[in-house]
Write a protein that holds these residues in place. Structure first.
Motif, short mmCIF file in Angstrom:
data_model
loop_
_atom_site.label_atom_id
_atom_site.label_comp_id
_atom_site.label_asym_id
_atom_site.label_seq_id
_atom_site.Cartn_x
_atom_site.Cartn_y
_atom_site.Cartn_z
N GLU A 45 0.81 -1.22 0.00
CA GLU A 45 0.00 0.00 0.00
C GLU A 45 0.84 1.27 0.00
O GLU A 45 0.49 2.25 -0.65
N GLU A 46 1.94 1.26 0.75
CA GLU A 46 2.79 2.45 0.84
C GLU A 46 3.43 2.78 -0.52
O GLU A 46 3.41 3.92 -0.96
N PHE A 48 2.32 1.83 -3.42
CA PHE A 48 1.21 2.22 -4.29
C PHE A 48 0.86 3.70 -4.10
O PHE A 48 0.72 4.45 -5.06
N ARG A 49 0.75 4.11 -2.85
CA ARG A 49 0.41 5.50 -2.55
C ARG A 49 1.47 6.46 -3.07
O ARG A 49 1.15 7.46 -3.72
N LEU A 50 2.73 6.15 -2.83
CA LEU A 50 3.82 7.03 -3.28
C LEU A 50 3.90 7.10 -4.80
O LEU A 50 4.08 8.18 -5.38
N THR A 52 1.49 6.42 -7.05
CA THR A 52 0.34 7.11 -7.65
C THR A 52 0.43 8.62 -7.43
O THR A 52 0.03 9.39 -8.31
N GLU A 53 0.97 9.03 -6.30
CA GLU A 53 1.15 10.46 -6.07
C GLU A 53 2.17 11.04 -7.06
O GLU A 53 1.96 12.12 -7.62
N ARG A 56 0.42 11.33 -10.40
CA ARG A 56 -0.49 12.49 -10.43
C ARG A 56 0.30 13.79 -10.64
O ARG A 56 -0.10 14.65 -11.40
#
Length: 60
Positions: A45-46, A48-50, A52-53, A56
């Motif tokens: 998850e970590e 993935f979050r980094l 995707t940020e 973006r």
């Protein structure tokens, strides 16, 4: 005439730089998509979050 040549060369250089920048951006976006898919497959998850940020931010 020399001023026109200089201006043309500067504009050509700027155009080449824009093409290069766009190619690098496209390459990085493709890499990010692969890394995001990998993070999803692993359940990270970590990451993935980094990732995707970053994607973006790149797409702004």
């Amino acid at each position: 005439m020399d001023q026109m040549k200089v201006t043309y060369e500067v504009m050509l250089g700027l155009a080449a730089e824009m093409v290069w920048d766009e190619a690098l951006k496209k390459y990085r976006a493709e890499k990010l998509h692969c890394e995001i898919d990998s993070a999803l497959a692993k359940g990270d998850e970590e990451a993935f979050r980094l990732l995707t940020e970053e994607l973006r931010t790149l797409e702004k």
